[in-house]
Design a protein around this motif. Structure first.
Motif, PDB file in Angstrom:
ATOM      1  N   LYS A 141      64.734  23.114 118.749  1.00 34.63           N
ATOM      2  CA  LYS A 141      63.696  23.500 119.364  1.00 34.63           C
ATOM      3  C   LYS A 141      62.989  22.694 120.460  1.00 34.63           C
ATOM      4  N   GLU A 142      63.127  21.359 120.093  1.00 29.83           N
ATOM      5  CA  GLU A 142      62.584  20.440 120.996  1.00 29.83           C
ATOM      6  C   GLU A 142      63.292  20.503 122.385  1.00 29.83           C
ATOM      7  N   ALA A 143      64.672  20.256 122.488  1.00 31.20           N
ATOM      8  CA  ALA A 143      65.511  20.572 123.640  1.00 31.20           C
ATOM      9  C   ALA A 143      65.101  21.615 124.384  1.00 31.20           C
ATOM     10  N   LYS A 144      64.925  22.812 123.911  1.00 31.74           N
ATOM     11  CA  LYS A 144      64.771  24.122 124.614  1.00 31.74           C
ATOM     12  C   LYS A 144      63.166  23.980 125.298  1.00 31.74           C
ATOM     13  N   VAL A 145      62.281  23.569 124.544  1.00 33.72           N
ATOM     14  CA  VAL A 145      61.028  23.356 125.111  1.00 33.72           C
ATOM     15  C   VAL A 145      60.736  22.456 126.231  1.00 33.72           C
ATOM     16  N   LEU A 146      61.538  21.270 126.003  1.00 31.50           N
ATOM     17  CA  LEU A 146      61.691  20.002 127.170  1.00 31.50           C
ATOM     18  C   LEU A 146      62.396  20.522 128.384  1.00 31.50           C
ATOM     19  N   LYS A 147      63.620  21.292 128.155  1.00 28.22           N
ATOM     20  CA  LYS A 147      64.073  22.112 129.349  1.00 28.22           C
ATOM     21  C   LYS A 147      63.298  22.837 129.986  1.00 28.22           C
ATOM     22  N   GLU A 148      62.474  23.861 129.494  1.00 24.55           N
ATOM     23  CA  GLU A 148      61.629  24.790 129.762  1.00 24.55           C
ATOM     24  C   GLU A 148      60.518  24.209 130.802  1.00 24.55           C
ATOM     25  N   LYS A 149      60.133  22.982 130.195  1.00 29.90           N
ATOM     26  CA  LYS A 149      58.727  22.454 130.875  1.00 29.90           C
ATOM     27  C   LYS A 149      59.543  21.500 132.296  1.00 29.90           C
ATOM     28  N   ILE A 150      60.650  21.067 132.136  1.00 30.66           N
ATOM     29  CA  ILE A 150      61.298  20.385 133.396  1.00 30.66           C
ATOM     30  C   ILE A 150      61.784  21.314 134.321  1.00 30.66           C
ATOM     31  N   GLU A 151      62.100  22.474 133.877  1.00 31.83           N
ATOM     32  CA  GLU A 151      62.426  23.933 134.952  1.00 31.83           C
ATOM     33  C   GLU A 151      61.268  24.134 135.672  1.00 31.83           C
ATOM     34  N   ASP A 152      60.044  24.159 134.973  1.00 33.83           N
ATOM     35  CA  ASP A 152      58.881  24.715 135.705  1.00 33.83           C
ATOM     36  C   ASP A 152      58.229  23.726 136.152  1.00 33.83           C
ATOM     37  N   GLU A 153      58.626  22.378 136.160  1.00 34.96           N
ATOM     38  CA  GLU A 153      58.233  21.243 137.104  1.00 34.96           C
ATOM     39  C   GLU A 153      56.689  20.895 136.577  1.00 34.96           C
ATOM     40  N   TYR A 154      56.768  20.610 135.016  1.00 33.81           N
ATOM     41  CA  TYR A 154      55.550  20.318 134.376  1.00 33.81           C
ATOM     42  C   TYR A 154      55.313  18.827 134.769  1.00 33.81           C
ATOM     43  N   ARG A 155      53.739  18.284 134.830  1.00 35.77           N
ATOM     44  CA  ARG A 155      53.534  17.207 135.136  1.00 35.77           C
ATOM     45  C   ARG A 155      52.738  16.677 133.963  1.00 35.77           C
ATOM     46  N   VAL A 156      52.738  15.431 133.714  1.00 38.02           N
ATOM     47  CA  VAL A 156      52.085  14.669 132.654  1.00 38.02           C
ATOM     48  C   VAL A 156      51.011  13.945 133.300  1.00 38.02           C
ATOM     49  N   ASN A 157      49.726  14.159 132.813  1.00 38.97           N
ATOM     50  CA  ASN A 157      48.517  13.567 133.234  1.00 38.97           C
ATOM     51  C   ASN A 157      47.789  12.683 132.138  1.00 38.97           C
ATOM     52  N   MET A 158      47.629  11.591 132.681  1.00 38.58           N
ATOM     53  CA  MET A 158      47.058  10.640 131.896  1.00 38.58           C
ATOM     54  C   MET A 158      45.722   9.684 132.283  1.00 38.58           C
ATOM     55  N   ILE A 159      45.091   9.216 131.642  1.00 31.97           N
ATOM     56  CA  ILE A 159      43.537   8.804 132.079  1.00 31.97           C
ATOM     57  C   ILE A 159      43.441   7.260 131.520  1.00 31.97           C
ATOM     58  N   LEU A 160      42.908   6.410 132.450  1.00 31.34           N
ATOM     59  CA  LEU A 160      42.439   5.101 132.091  1.00 31.34           C
ATOM     60  C   LEU A 160      41.180   4.742 132.671  1.00 31.34           C
ATOM     61  N   ASP A 161      40.081   4.522 131.785  1.00 27.20           N
ATOM     62  CA  ASP A 161      38.855   4.170 132.475  1.00 27.20           C
ATOM     63  C   ASP A 161      38.279   5.403 133.349  1.00 27.20           C
TER      64      ASP A 161
END
Length: 545
Positions: A116-136
């Protein structure tokens, strides 16, 4: 040469609408804080995580919807209404820095990847998802070297979850995750007080297949791929971490602190100059220049024609000449005759403002304007008009929005507006906007009716070639620019975007339908009132016997 009032009003409406769009506030990632935060050396710097975003699907997801490292307790930050509607989900993370204390190859956690984890990771990589983080309150960005300028960079919001590629000598495409993050925190130091203020938050992501000695011992495990004791750091993704069921992924990070000359008050300058994948300034400026040029030409011709006609009408000497009416003066007895379906013209005459600030005090102005126009048309049921003004446009938009939100719910996206927020919006609509529309309608209907500059004949002109039905034409001519907007959005979808999912396509056209409908009401209202004032002005400037 005669220029019809609706055509002139349409040109003015498009110009004003374009200017309104340009002066609208820019959509930034986060607004700068009201007051700066001062940090002493070794102060804790908690990194927050936000939604995962993709320009291919336009469906945001929560950070923890993927198998990433989690803190002991996940705490949601308090989001305002705008952040909730935008799909933001701000939460704490397992990444915690200490001010001006560099760290190398810090282990965050190890994740065991199942099917399940491998499937969802591959889907997000295929769709070019980006991770957003915040500091201050600063968003995380990835600096990218400009090709045309040496030493110059542009910034990309967030880093990609991973990338696709092939091993050397193989044609099989694999998915690789960015599991090592090399952070850079830039700060401006006050030497007198020895405190620092964060002015930039950058990252370089890498995919690394970590190896370690002996048994896994959480954060005390000694990695062989990077070692803070041996000063062995990660600078490339030559041995990437593949996403595959049954394999473990070790998440690590580095953090470096660099002193900067940028002051806290100017820390957003580089962010505001960022290139945005979804803003196309050339097309906007090009369209605006064309509109301004064509509108200027129409305005010049119209003013010259009007000046000549008014001078001609007011210089007629004999009674016979005055009775031989020509041009637009000929229809003075019918030009202010109420149009067909005048009730709906009153409703749409100011609906856009009622919704543009749907939950604000513009409902008062919407009700006031619609009832004033309704009274001009000799109407008497002001409550009916108030009810339609309060519900027609907002209700239509809300119905489309609710349908789209159901689709987003079905995709389990963080962009779905929670039921509590939806209920709050409806409560604000019924509790604030609707009452204000009724108050405005009551006040507007109590005012004396607007008097026309010329009298209207009791019997309308029959079988005449002159056209005096300008009311609806002034609204629809100006509002028709919304059709161009929707057609251009359709063209852009098929030629520029890479959206392949059906739900994402429905969301795109659904939101563009809302935008086009709003633009139709906006430009239609501007065009109608411009034509209304213009027509009253020219007929009050000539002698009517």
């Amino acid at each position: 040469m005669a220029i019809s009032p609706p055509a002139a009003a349409a040109a003015l409406a498009v110009v004003l609408a374009a200017l309104c769009l340009l002066v609208a506030p820019a959509a930034g990632f986060y607004l700068p804080g009201v007051a700066p935060n001062d940090f002493d050396k070794k102060d804790l710097l908690p990194v927050k995580v936000n939604k995962l975003t993709s320009i291919k699907t336009q469906l945001p997801y929560s950070f923890y919807s993927l198998p990433f490292c989690k803190p002991d307790t996940i705490v949601d930050s308090a989001e305002n209404l705008g952040e909730v509607l935008r799909g933001d989900r701000i939460e704490n993370s397992a990444y915690v820095f200490e001010m001006r204390e560099p760290q190398m190859c810090q282990i965050v956690c190890k994740i065991s990847v199942g099917d399940k984890e491998a499937k969802v990771l591959k889907e997000k990589i295929e769709d070019e998802y980006r991770v957003n983080m915040i500091l201050d309150n600063l968003p995380l960005v990835v600096p990218i070297q400009r090709v045309d300028q040496e030493g110059a960079y542009f910034y990309q919001h967030g880093f990609h979850v991973g990338a696709k590629g092939q091993y050397s000598g193989s044609k099989d495409e694999k998915y690789f995750i960015h599991n090592h993050l090399s952070f850079t925190v830039k700060y401006h130091r006050d030497e007198l007080r020895d405190v620092s203020r964060i002015v930039a938050f950058e990252v370089k992501p890498y995919s690394v297949k970590h190896e370690y000695e002996g048994q896994w011992n959480d954060k005390k495990t000694r990695l062989t791929t990077c070692d803070p004791h041996a000063k062995r750091i990660i600078t490339s993704s030559d041995s990437p971490q593949e996403v595959e069921a049954g394999k473990d992924i070790v998440f690590t990070y580095d953090v470096d602190f660099k002193e900067s000359d940028i002051k806290w008050a100017s820390r957003w300058d580089s962010y505001l100059l960022m290139t945005d994948d979804q803003i196309h300034w050339f097309s906007i400026v090009n369209s605006l220049m064309i509109v301004l040029f064509l509108s200027g030409m129409v305005a010049m011709i119209m003013l010259r024609t009007l000046y000549r006609d008014i001078s001609k009408y007011n210089q007629l000497e004999t009674q016979e000449e005055a009775q031989e009416e020509t041009g637009w003066k000929l229809v003075h007895g019918d030009v202010f005759r109420p149009p067909a379906h005048s009730d709906w013209l009153c409703v749409y005459g100011w609906t856009d403002d009622s919704y543009a600030l749907a939950l604000g005090f513009h409902g008062l102005l919407a009700g006031y304007s619609s009832s004033r126009l309704y009274k001009l048309f000799k109407g008497s049921e002001w409550k009916n008009i108030a009810l339609r003004t309060a519900f027609t446009f907002p209700g239509s938009v809300f119905a489309i929005f609710f349908f789209l939100n159901i689709l987003i719910w079905g995709q389990k996206s963080s962009g779905a507006v929670p039921f509590s927020t939806m209920f709050a919006l409806v409560l604000l609509w019924f509790g604030i906007s609707v009452p204000l529309v009724f108050v405005g309608s009551f006040l507007g209907f109590k005012k004396p009716a607007i008097e026309d500059p010329v009298k209207t004949n009791k019997i309308p002109r029959q079988l005449c070639s002159e056209d005096y039905l300008w009311w609806w034409r002034s609204y629809l001519t100006s509002g028709s620019s919304a059709l161009y907007l929707f057609l251009y959005a359709t063209f852009y979808f098929f030629t520029k975007l890479e959206i392949t999912k059906f739900v994402s396509a429905v969301l795109y056209f659904g939101y563009m339908l809302i935008a086009s409908y709003s633009f139709f009401a906006l430009t239609g209202t501007i065009g109608f009132y411009a034509c209304f004032m213009f027509t009253r002005l020219i007929y009050s400037s000539v002698k009517i016997e």
